[in-house]
Design a protein around this motif. Structure first.
Motif, short mmCIF file in Angstrom:
data_model
loop_
_atom_site.label_atom_id
_atom_site.label_comp_id
_atom_site.label_asym_id
_atom_site.label_seq_id
_atom_site.Cartn_x
_atom_site.Cartn_y
_atom_site.Cartn_z
N SER A 47 0.81 -0.98 -0.06
CA SER A 47 0.01 -0.13 0.04
C SER A 47 0.82 1.19 -0.23
O SER A 47 0.60 2.06 -0.69
N LYS A 48 2.07 1.20 0.87
CA LYS A 48 2.74 2.40 0.93
C LYS A 48 3.59 2.86 -0.47
O LYS A 48 3.61 3.52 -0.91
N SER A 49 4.01 1.51 -1.15
CA SER A 49 4.61 1.88 -2.47
C SER A 49 3.67 2.29 -3.63
O SER A 49 4.06 3.08 -4.44
N LEU A 50 2.45 1.82 -3.51
CA LEU A 50 1.48 2.30 -4.29
C LEU A 50 1.19 3.60 -3.99
O LEU A 50 0.85 4.66 -5.12
N LEU A 51 0.97 4.24 -2.79
CA LEU A 51 0.55 5.53 -2.55
C LEU A 51 1.69 6.45 -2.58
O LEU A 51 1.37 7.88 -2.55
N SER A 52 2.72 6.22 -2.58
CA SER A 52 3.85 7.33 -2.29
C SER A 52 5.14 7.13 -3.46
O SER A 52 6.12 7.78 -3.25
N ALA A 53 4.96 6.35 -4.32
CA ALA A 53 5.97 6.14 -5.36
C ALA A 53 5.75 7.25 -6.19
O ALA A 53 4.82 8.10 -6.17
N SER A 54 6.97 7.24 -7.28
CA SER A 54 6.81 8.30 -8.21
C SER A 54 5.82 8.28 -9.06
O SER A 54 5.17 9.29 -9.60
N HIS A 55 5.09 6.91 -9.42
CA HIS A 55 3.76 6.82 -10.19
C HIS A 55 2.69 6.56 -9.18
O HIS A 55 2.08 5.62 -9.28
N ALA A 56 2.85 7.46 -8.07
CA ALA A 56 1.74 7.18 -7.15
C ALA A 56 0.19 6.91 -7.60
O ALA A 56 -0.21 7.74 -8.57
N PHE A 57 -0.45 6.05 -6.81
CA PHE A 57 -1.95 5.90 -7.04
C PHE A 57 -2.66 6.58 -6.17
O PHE A 57 -2.73 6.10 -4.86
N PRO A 58 -2.96 7.96 -6.39
CA PRO A 58 -3.53 8.80 -5.43
C PRO A 58 -4.95 8.69 -4.91
O PRO A 58 -5.59 9.55 -4.66
N TYR A 59 -5.32 7.46 -4.71
CA TYR A 59 -6.74 7.25 -4.49
C TYR A 59 -6.71 6.18 -3.46
O TYR A 59 -6.99 4.91 -3.48
N PRO A 60 -6.48 6.34 -2.25
CA PRO A 60 -6.43 5.71 -1.11
C PRO A 60 -7.62 4.83 -0.59
O PRO A 60 -7.67 3.66 -0.31
N LEU A 61 -8.91 5.46 -0.88
CA LEU A 61 -10.25 4.93 -0.77
C LEU A 61 -10.40 3.79 -1.92
O LEU A 61 -11.13 2.72 -1.50
#
Length: 209
Positions: free
Chosen positions: A43-57
């Motif tokens: 989850s952290k890698s998806l939400l904060s990487a350079s190609h982040a997925f900015p939709y936590p919900l």
């Protein structure tokens, strides 16, 4: 000890694995810790990487969908192999469960709270480093104990409060010592942990009634 009707799942696992109840329980706990940490890292890698997925919900909805499908698969396998006790299945069928006051009072909140917990945790990961977020999760026993006392699942005692005080002191030290403290992330993460404690207390009420 676990009431007889609660032991069927453990007995099923023992039949498949050939191991004792203690070993099965230990392996399940270890697997839970491993999967939990893997989920946090992904989850952290998806939400904060350079190609982040900015939709936590949205990530939370996806996680709960996969969990639901996995549970359906496991339930189907157990049913098809006949490993579920017939009398237990009839007594706790879906129709009787939906009509039970236990369903409205506890099972619906127990189903909703994990989604809220994961959603808040994913939002917090957008603001906190994963190391600090993991340290804050150490407050889980504090909230679990508080909710357990509120629901009369635990009796207050000096050793329990000393344990809670020790954990709280460690978290305070870690909070002051971090270089990446974020107030919003801290509040959201602590709210997630409080929701988690409520969820575990309600789960115990369901499993012991």
């Amino acid at each position: 000890s676990i009431p007889l009707r609660r032991r069927y799942a453990f007995l099923d696992l023992m039949k498949f694995s050939g191991m004792s109840l203690e070993w099965n329980t230990a392996l399940l706990i270890a697997a839970w810790f491993a999967v939990s940490n893997i989920i946090v890292l992904l989850s952290k890698s998806l939400l904060s990487a350079s190609h982040a997925f900015p939709y936590p919900l949205a990530l939370t909805a996806h996680s709960n969908l996969i969990a639901f499908l996995s549970c359906c698969l496991v339930a189907t396998i157990f049913r098809s192999t006949g490993s579920t006790n017939r009398q237990f299945s009839e007594k706790f069928s879906l129709s009787s469960l939906l009509q039970s006051p236990l369903f409205r009072q506890f099972l619906v909140p127990v189903a909703f709270l994990p989604a809220l917990e994961i959603g808040l945790s994913n939002i917090a990961l957008q603001h906190l480093p994963i190391s600090f977020a993991t340290i804050l999760k150490g407050a889980g026993p504090i909230f679990t104990l508080l909710w357990a006392i509120i629901f009369a699942l635990e009796s207050p005692s000096v050793p329990l409060f000393l344990s809670v005080a020790t954990i709280s002191f460690g978290i305070i030290l870690a909070s002051f010592g971090t270089l990446a403290f974020d107030t919003l992330g801290f509040v959201v993460q602590m709210t997630s942990i409080a929701v988690s404690g409520l969820r575990w207390s309600l789960t115990q009420i369901v499993l012991t009634r």
